[in-house]
Enzyme design. Sequence first.
Site, PDB file in Angstrom:
ATOM      1  N   SER A  92       0.492  -0.794   0.026  1.00  0.00           N
ATOM      2  CA  SER A  92       0.153   0.366   0.512  1.00  0.00           C
ATOM      3  C   SER A  92       0.669   1.036   0.560  1.00  0.00           C
ATOM      4  O   SER A  92       0.342   2.126   0.068  1.00  0.00           O
ATOM      5  CB  SER A  92      -1.018   0.129   0.817  1.00  0.00           C
ATOM      6  N   THR A 194       1.455   1.048   4.647  1.00  0.00           N
ATOM      7  CA  THR A 194       1.756   2.434   4.221  1.00  0.00           C
ATOM      8  C   THR A 194       2.109   3.596   5.202  1.00  0.00           C
ATOM      9  O   THR A 194       1.998   2.856   6.500  1.00  0.00           O
ATOM     10  CB  THR A 194       0.028   3.078   4.209  1.00  0.00           C
ATOM     11  N   THR A 212       1.312   7.307   0.174  1.00  0.00           N
ATOM     12  CA  THR A 212       0.503   5.991  -0.030  1.00  0.00           C
ATOM     13  C   THR A 212       0.157   5.610  -1.429  1.00  0.00           C
ATOM     14  O   THR A 212       0.491   7.062  -1.896  1.00  0.00           O
ATOM     15  CB  THR A 212      -0.746   6.059   1.340  1.00  0.00           C
ATOM     16  N   ARG A 222      -9.325   8.938  -7.776  1.00  0.00           N
ATOM     17  CA  ARG A 222      -9.955   9.179  -6.355  1.00  0.00           C
ATOM     18  C   ARG A 222      -8.344   9.175  -4.919  1.00  0.00           C
ATOM     19  O   ARG A 222      -7.102   8.558  -5.695  1.00  0.00           O
ATOM     20  CB  ARG A 222     -10.386   7.350  -6.038  1.00  0.00           C
ATOM     21  N   VAL A 223      -8.625  10.279  -4.540  1.00  0.00           N
ATOM     22  CA  VAL A 223      -7.102  10.471  -3.883  1.00  0.00           C
ATOM     23  C   VAL A 223      -8.123  10.821  -2.062  1.00  0.00           C
ATOM     24  O   VAL A 223      -9.155  10.498  -1.840  1.00  0.00           O
ATOM     25  CB  VAL A 223      -6.901  12.514  -3.920  1.00  0.00           C
ATOM     26  N   GLY A 224      -6.986  10.074  -1.992  1.00  0.00           N
ATOM     27  CA  GLY A 224      -7.328   9.607  -0.193  1.00  0.00           C
ATOM     28  C   GLY A 224      -7.031  10.960   1.063  1.00  0.00           C
ATOM     29  O   GLY A 224      -7.104  12.235   0.703  1.00  0.00           O
ATOM     30  N   ASP A 225      -6.966  11.088   2.144  1.00  0.00           N
ATOM     31  CA  ASP A 225      -6.694  11.500   2.984  1.00  0.00           C
ATOM     32  C   ASP A 225      -5.576  12.204   3.011  1.00  0.00           C
ATOM     33  O   ASP A 225      -4.801  13.390   3.606  1.00  0.00           O
ATOM     34  CB  ASP A 225      -7.103  11.155   4.757  1.00  0.00           C
ATOM     35  N   THR A 245      -3.677   6.859   9.301  1.00  0.00           N
ATOM     36  CA  THR A 245      -3.740   6.158   8.354  1.00  0.00           C
ATOM     37  C   THR A 245      -5.183   5.572   8.356  1.00  0.00           C
ATOM     38  O   THR A 245      -5.522   5.622   9.667  1.00  0.00           O
ATOM     39  CB  THR A 245      -2.935   5.464   8.377  1.00  0.00           C
ATOM     40  N   GLY A 246      -5.630   4.140   7.206  1.00  0.00           N
ATOM     41  CA  GLY A 246      -7.244   4.278   6.888  1.00  0.00           C
ATOM     42  C   GLY A 246      -8.032   4.980   6.749  1.00  0.00           C
ATOM     43  O   GLY A 246      -7.190   5.069   5.513  1.00  0.00           O
ATOM     44  N   GLY A 248      -9.586   7.098   4.547  1.00  0.00           N
ATOM     45  CA  GLY A 248      -8.605   8.111   3.799  1.00  0.00           C
ATOM     46  C   GLY A 248     -10.003   8.829   4.076  1.00  0.00           C
ATOM     47  O   GLY A 248     -10.607  10.159   4.675  1.00  0.00           O
TER      48      GLY A 248
END
Length: 335
Positions: A92, A194, A212, A222-225, A245-246, A248
Site C-alpha cells: 500500500s 503505508t 501511500t 480517487r485521492v485519499g487523506d 492512516t486508514g 481516508g
Amino acid sequence: MKRRNFIKNASLTGVGLAVGNSLLSCDDKYKKTSEKTVSVDAPKGSFPLVIATWNVKNATAKAWEVIQNGGSALDAVEQGCMVEEADETGQSVGKGGLPDRDGHVTLDACIMDKYGNCGSVVFLENVVHAVSVARKVMEETPHVMLAGKGAEQFAYEKGFPKENLLTEASKKAWEEWKKTSEYKPIINIENHDTIGMLAIDKNGDISGACTTSGLAYKMHGRVGDSPIIGSGLFVDNEIGACVATGLGEEVVKTVGSFLVVELMRQGKSPQEACEEAISRIVNKPNSNYKDFQVGYIAVNKKGETGTYSIHQGFSMTKFQENSNENLQSTHFLTE
Ligand code: SD4
C-alpha cells in the site's frame, strides 16, 4: 448545553480551557465510549524521536540514523518514508502498491516542515518516491499541491526516473480481485507498509510526511487523506504533529490531523487528542465505524506520543532513546 455550542461559546467569551475541559463532559452521556482502553504507550517525553504508522522498523531506523548524523527532522521523515516506498513487498505504498480498479498504481504523498511549509502530490503515477516529489513541490514551486500528469511531468523535470510501479504480485492480486470486483475497505491491510512519519530532531524541531498508494482497488482518480494537509498530516512546530492512516474519506470529513494538533494546543496530551479525534468519527450519527479502520499517531513538542484507532490491529513504530519498538495501539472497539 450541547458540546459544540459550549466550545463555540467558550471561544467567543474567552472562557479558559481549564474551565472548558471540566464542563466538556456535560453531555458525555451521549457519547459512545470505548469498552476497554489499555494504555500500552506510556507517554514518556524526550527527543530526538521518530514515530511512524504501522510496523516499519526499517523506516524508523533510517530516520533515526539521519537524525543521529545531525540531519533535520525533515530529512529524517523523507528518507524514512523512502524506505517503504522502495520496498516492493509493501502493497500500500510506492512500488508494489495495489492498483486502482483499472489496474493503475496511483500515489498520494505530502510533507510538512518546521515552518509550516508543505508540499503534496496526488494521483501520481510511474514515480516511486512520491514523498520526495512532494518535497520538491514544497521547496521548488510556489504551490502546495500538484496532481496527476502535472505532478508526473514535474517529477521527470526534477530528474525522477519513470518506473512501472505495478509488480507481478500486485497485478496478480488485482486480477484475483477482478473476479468478484467487490469493493469494501479492508481493515488493517496496511499492517506493514503505508507510512506516516513524524520526527523531532536534536534541535527540537518537528516535521512530518505521509505516503501511500491509497486504498486498494479504489476508483480511478480517487485521492485519499494522505496528501491532504490537515487531514492525513499536520505539523505545528510550536505544538506537535499528527498523521493518520486508514479509510481516508473518514479522516478528511473530520480534518483529523489538524484536529489532533488543535486539541493538543488546547492542552490535551497526544493520547487524549488521538482518542478525541477517533470519537468524532465514531460518534457521528449513523457512523458505520465497525466497517472501517482509522488510526492516528501524534507527538507533542516535549516528545510525548499517543496512538489510537477504531479497531484492534493498528500499531505505531517508535524510535526513541536508542530503542526501536513497535507498539500496539489502544483502540475503541473491543474485538
Ligand atoms: C487512504 N489513508 O488513501 C489512506 C490509506 C492508508 O494505510 O492509510 N492506508 O485512504
